[in-house]
Scaffold this active site. Structure first.
Site, PDB file in Angstrom:
ATOM      1  CB  CYS A  53     -34.032  10.869 -13.677  1.00 18.07           C
ATOM      2  SG  CYS A  53     -34.242  11.018 -15.459  1.00 18.07           S
ATOM      3  CE  LYS A 106     -20.176   4.067 -16.864  1.00 17.23           C
ATOM      4  NZ  LYS A 106     -20.686   2.693 -16.777  1.00 17.23           N
ATOM      5  CG  HIS A 119     -30.314   6.105 -13.709  1.00 18.22           C
ATOM      6  ND1 HIS A 119     -31.054   6.504 -12.613  1.00 18.22           N
ATOM      7  CD2 HIS A 119     -30.555   7.030 -14.679  1.00 18.22           C
ATOM      8  CE1 HIS A 119     -31.717   7.623 -12.918  1.00 18.22           C
ATOM      9  NE2 HIS A 119     -31.434   7.955 -14.158  1.00 18.22           N
ATOM     10  CB  CYS A 178     -23.966   6.697 -20.932  1.00 19.60           C
ATOM     11  SG  CYS A 178     -23.435   7.702 -22.326  1.00 19.60           S
ATOM     12  CB  ILE A 235     -30.963   0.514 -19.682  1.00 13.67           C
ATOM     13  CG1 ILE A 235     -30.830   1.620 -20.729  1.00 13.67           C
ATOM     14  CG2 ILE A 235     -32.386   0.032 -19.520  1.00 13.67           C
ATOM     15  CD1 ILE A 235     -31.664   2.841 -20.466  1.00 13.67           C
TER      16      ILE A 235
END
Lengths: 376, 376
Positions: free
Chosen positions: B75, B320, B324, B198, B201
């Site tokens: 990442c 967030k 990402h 989280c 995607i």
């Protein structure tokens, strides 16, 4: 280097650590002096389910918190890793960088390996349409045969010569010589390329240590200087190129490298070229300027590229004889040239070896990296 | 940047070309002036079946034979790409480098994405044993709660703040504000982390152009200077570390960056931190020195990290809110800081913004990259 081959008892991590440890021992270096790590590896995500390879190496070599990265340029991943390491030193941001290359290929089923390697080409326009890498290089071979009269015997002679060299290299995948007959009678993989025209699927790793020259002199008796580091790109897909018989990226990288090092092809004593298929070596020795375009096949069959002949090509055995653990190859080429320049290549030593070159290709030629090295 | 989101009508290549073209247009640059390309991307082999991404970009941006590489650090791939680009300029070997980051994630089934992202951790010792990334960060959150009394409300406030910021960013994945109630009532993914703790995607790409400062002044009115580029590593697996609540790699990279730039946390006006989970932002603002260890959660709930509060954290919306797309994130952070330093961040502009920072993490903290930038 780790021993190249089908290394079923050792994993991805083991091989890299082995090569890295040997590189450190070779230059009497302690881990705490290392301030950067670059790893070249092509497809560990597909082949062993692991990414984040820079961090993996830093961790398992006990080198945290040293910054570590992984670079990828398909089969040229090792070559670009070397160039990034060189750049890291040149930038003044690093003083001692370990450059590694690795691939673990034999734990994965053949069709998955072929699919992973396909990522080196244009998946949308080549691989998805059914082309494989042997097929792509077969088209290049066919065209070379059509334009220049290159023959299957000429290509076969490359494999025979490279096995002869690898039989003298204890780190090589194949330690046996082969005959013209063996190559010519082997089965077609993608006509005109036969089984023995193709480099094998190999496991292995290689590593080198880079420092500013003055610093290197304090660690080893025979430091080797990188006098040129050049890279160029070309279209990802073969069909988009002006020529199928020359790699424009190799020509551009070589031109830049010769200019930077202020040498000509005549000055090169030993060269490791990217012979993923025998036709690739023939095209490479032309594109690098050792022979005129179209004369590489003839020169090979006449023995001009053999050990201590006109130009010693692939003394390690090349990808064909020494093996081709994809990400390791570009770094292994540098290791071989270092050994040659130091006079430590044992039974395959090139006489009066003063200037060496490495040539590492990604895919069918979309990336090419050329380094020139000299005794410092 | 390309617009981040679930971009089902555009492919991996399209997004990168879009971001790259916008970066070139932004600095009035013609393609022929570019002499290097670095692309950060984590898992295109697993996600879109393509490797050799450097060559792909050079090809599809019409930039052959410019040398092009891909770098990967999970990442943190975008952050290390930025650092490699910086190093390429610093080495004197390049004068104009385009740094891109990209990931295409929504075309792949969820379980395959989770498996690909697992490559950021230690596959042999973490993922193979059943851990997923939400689970790994959940352990870090549990420990932070135990040691410092951090609460789920404090973590939730990070998500609320980041959505508030992303609602003002037209390139963000999520353009809507959310309430504490929404976060607190969302389902647990891995206790104590809920769905809204989280990052999503996301598909997307980002690009920046790097040049020596004097050259950059000729192209743009407001060049931004990278005054520090630092990176550090830590163990790949969480269980090998001395602490589960601090990222040692972040602390080491931040220390180096502050020293190089000769600034302190108090001098930073805007920071983009790596909030793959809300707990990650809380740990990051502590590890980067903006708040004492253990006080990040409280500071977040009290609004000290909101736009134009004590320190403006993740004005883009962070991972967030802005999304990402793994390899793109580190480059997107730089884009946001550039916009802030130029006063062009529209409805989310930080007042009197003079010094900015980016913080990009790979995996659970095995790689951390910190950049500090200033108006030149």
């Amino acid at each position: 280097m780790s021993k190249f081959g089908e290394e079923w008892t050792r994993g991805y991590r083991d091989m890299l650590i082995e090569a890295g440890s040997r590189a450190l021992a070779d230059c009497n270096l302690h881990g705490e002096e290392i301030d950067g790590i670059v790893v070249g590896t092509m497809a560990p995500g597909s082949l062993v389910g692991q990414e984040h390879i820079g961090a993996l190496v830093a961790d398992f070599m006990g080198l945290n918190p040293v910054p570590a990265i992984r670079v990828e340029a398909a089969c040229a991943s090792g070559g670009v890793a070397l160039r990034q390491g060189y750049m890291a030193i040149a930038s003044g941001m690093h003083d001692c960088v370990v450059v590694g290359g690795v691939e673990k290929m034999t734990d994965t089923p053949g069709e998955e390996v072929a699919s992973a390697l396909g990522g080196a080409g244009d998946q949308e326009w080549e691989l998805f349409m059914g082309a494989t890498f042997p097929a792509i290089y077969a088209m290049m071979a066919r065209r070379h045969m059509l334009e220049y009269g290159t023959t299957e015997e000429q290509m076969a002679s490359v494999a025979v010569k490279n096995h002869r060299n690898s039989s003298k290299n204890k780190y090589a995948h194949f330690q046996n010589e082969i005959t013209m007959d063996t190559v010519m009678k082997s089965k077609y993989v993608a006509t005109p390329l036969k089984l023995f025209d193709c480099a094998p699927i190999t496991d292995g790793a290689a590593a080198v240590v880079l420092m500013p020259l003055e610093k290197a002199k304090k660690y080893v008796e025979q430091p080797i200087e990188i006098v040129a580091s050049a890279q160029a790109s070309d279209t990802l897909a073969l069909h988009s190129r002006a020529s199928m018989t020359s790699l424009r990226a190799t020509q551009a990288a070589a031109k830049k490298a010769y200019e930077t090092a202020k040498v000509t092809p005549k000055d090169i004593d030993v060269v490791e070229v990217h012979d993923c298929f025998t036709i690739a070596e023939i095209a490479a020795i032309e594109d690098l300027g050792f022979f005129k375009k179209g004369e590489g096949g003839k020169a090979s069959l006449e023995g001009k590229t053999a050990l201590n002949a006109e130009i010693s090509v692939n003394t390690s055995g090349g990808l064909k004889g020494c093996g081709h653990p994809v990400g390791a190859t570009g770094v292994k080429q540098a290791v071989e040239v270092v050994w040659q320049l130091r006079g430590k290549a044992e039974g395959r030593q090139v006489k009066d070896c003063e200037v060496g070159m490495t040539h590492n290709v990604g895919g069918s030629g979309a990336t090419s990296v050329v380094h020139i090295m000299k005794r410092a």
